[in-house]
Motif scaffolding. Structure first.
Motif, PDB file in Angstrom:
ATOM      1  N   UNK A  35       0.866  -0.994   0.005  1.00  0.00           N
ATOM      2  CA  UNK A  35       0.012  -0.071  -0.144  1.00  0.00           C
ATOM      3  C   UNK A  35       0.842   1.264   0.000  1.00  0.00           C
ATOM      4  N   UNK A  36       1.965   1.153   0.421  1.00  0.00           N
ATOM      5  CA  UNK A  36       2.934   2.134   0.498  1.00  0.00           C
ATOM      6  C   UNK A  36       4.016   2.220  -0.468  1.00  0.00           C
ATOM      7  N   UNK A  37       3.926   1.066  -1.434  1.00  0.00           N
ATOM      8  CA  UNK A  37       4.892   1.185  -2.554  1.00  0.00           C
ATOM      9  C   UNK A  37       4.591   1.941  -3.672  1.00  0.00           C
ATOM     10  N   UNK A  38       5.584   3.093  -3.740  1.00  0.00           N
ATOM     11  CA  UNK A  38       5.152   4.031  -4.983  1.00  0.00           C
ATOM     12  C   UNK A  38       5.498   3.625  -6.333  1.00  0.00           C
ATOM     13  N   UNK A  39       4.405   3.184  -6.967  1.00  0.00           N
ATOM     14  CA  UNK A  39       4.753   2.673  -8.431  1.00  0.00           C
ATOM     15  C   UNK A  39       5.130   3.866  -9.427  1.00  0.00           C
ATOM     16  N   UNK A  40       5.365   4.977  -9.037  1.00  0.00           N
ATOM     17  CA  UNK A  40       5.637   6.185  -9.742  1.00  0.00           C
ATOM     18  C   UNK A  40       7.100   6.847  -9.190  1.00  0.00           C
TER      19      UNK A  40
ATOM     20  N   UNK B  13       6.916  -8.831  -6.945  1.00  0.00           N
ATOM     21  CA  UNK B  13       5.876  -9.422  -6.471  1.00  0.00           C
ATOM     22  C   UNK B  13       5.307  -9.367  -4.878  1.00  0.00           C
ATOM     23  N   UNK B  14       6.436  -9.154  -4.257  1.00  0.00           N
ATOM     24  CA  UNK B  14       6.216  -9.016  -2.783  1.00  0.00           C
ATOM     25  C   UNK B  14       5.532  -7.741  -2.568  1.00  0.00           C
ATOM     26  N   UNK B  15       5.868  -6.492  -3.375  1.00  0.00           N
ATOM     27  CA  UNK B  15       4.870  -5.219  -3.178  1.00  0.00           C
ATOM     28  C   UNK B  15       3.524  -5.561  -4.202  1.00  0.00           C
ATOM     29  N   UNK B  16       3.344  -6.320  -4.600  1.00  0.00           N
ATOM     30  CA  UNK B  16       2.190  -6.660  -5.087  1.00  0.00           C
ATOM     31  C   UNK B  16       2.021  -6.235  -6.455  1.00  0.00           C
ATOM     32  N   UNK B  17       3.080  -5.796  -7.272  1.00  0.00           N
ATOM     33  CA  UNK B  17       3.268  -5.226  -8.354  1.00  0.00           C
ATOM     34  C   UNK B  17       3.429  -6.133  -9.587  1.00  0.00           C
ATOM     35  N   UNK B  18       2.616  -7.005  -9.731  1.00  0.00           N
ATOM     36  CA  UNK B  18       2.818  -7.980 -10.905  1.00  0.00           C
ATOM     37  C   UNK B  18       2.320  -7.357 -12.026  1.00  0.00           C
ATOM     38  N   UNK B  19       1.666  -6.425 -12.275  1.00  0.00           N
ATOM     39  CA  UNK B  19       1.345  -5.919 -13.509  1.00  0.00           C
ATOM     40  C   UNK B  19       2.889  -5.180 -14.200  1.00  0.00           C
ATOM     41  N   UNK B  20       3.613  -4.433 -13.544  1.00  0.00           N
ATOM     42  CA  UNK B  20       4.715  -3.784 -13.730  1.00  0.00           C
ATOM     43  C   UNK B  20       5.758  -4.962 -14.050  1.00  0.00           C
ATOM     44  N   UNK B  21       5.923  -6.174 -13.473  1.00  0.00           N
ATOM     45  CA  UNK B  21       6.860  -7.159 -13.730  1.00  0.00           C
ATOM     46  C   UNK B  21       6.340  -7.933 -15.016  1.00  0.00           C
TER      47      UNK B  21
END
Length: 229
Positions: free
Chosen positions: A70-75, A106-114
């Motif tokens: 939730x605190x992982x800044x994708x930008x 993946x641990x950050x939940x950002x499967x889309x970017x990966x």
């Protein structure tokens, strides 16, 4: 308020798919993102994509918050640094490092970017040294989104290992970049007459006929002919 915005985001993200959202999930996300609407929308998207058979549960939201997605800044810089290290590790044929950075995404939940970056890598870095890599990676990415996390990590991990240990060539990227650079420099010109999509020159034409040479009519299906302008 933020909770209503999160609830609305879930409605839009789910659409007509049968994905239930457990009571308390929206409230937990609203509290976890600290008032950042962009992070809330990203969290909703990631939780919906990773939803299992039970839908989006409060445990999913709590676990994601504990992993700081939730605190992982994708930008933010960290996001792009991880993606950069991910691609450069695969390009450099280091499967251990590549898996490390995949795990961080993946641990950050950002499967889309990966997943998106993996599709780029298959074309840009493995390329024509192993063309079959692209459909394999695409199949692994599709499987990952059908499975959802945590099982999605298996096909993604296998695709990463495949790319990291595969032969590499950037000839495809270099070729299309060179062609685009030619156009940007004004290097164009008329299409050769024999390639044009018209077959009648008019009665006043000095030289009549398209004069296209059909390669399949020649030995080995090849004949010398001007193709570039």
């Amino acid at each position: 308020d933020m909770q209503k915005a999160v609830e609305r985001a879930f409605t839009l993200a789910i659409g007509d798919r049968p994905i239930p959202v457990e009571d308390g999930v929206a409230a937990h996300i609203a509290q976890a993102v600290g008032g950042d609407v962009r992070k809330a929308l990203g969290a909703v998207e990631l939780l919906v994509l990773g939803a299992g058979e039970q839908g989006v549960t409060l445990a999913d939201a709590q676990q994601a918050a504990q992993r700081s997605n939730m605190r992982y800044d994708r930008d933010g810089d960290s996001h792009y640094d991880i993606l950069s290290a991910f691609q450069k590790s695969i390009r450099g044929s280091d499967p251990d490092a590549a898996l490390h950075y995949l795990a961080r995404l993946l641990e950050a939940g950002d499967m889309i970017s990966a997943a998106r970056r993996m599709l780029v890598i298959a074309a840009e870095d493995v390329g024509l040294a192993y063309p079959q890599c692209m459909p394999i990676v695409k199949a692994c990415v599709d499987s990952a989104f059908q499975l959802g996390l945590p099982e999605a990590s298996i096909p993604l991990g296998e695709a990463v290992i495949l790319m990291a240990t595969a032969p590499k060539s950037n000839s495809g990227e270099a070729g299309i970049n060179a062609a685009m650079a030619d156009l940007q420099k004004g290097r164009s010109g008329p299409i050769p007459r024999q390639l044009q999509n018209k077959h009648f020159d008019g009665e006043d034409a000095a030289v009549k006929g398209q004069h296209y040479k059909y390669p399949h009519a020649y030995p080995g299906s090849w004949v010398a002919q001007q193709y570039l302008p």
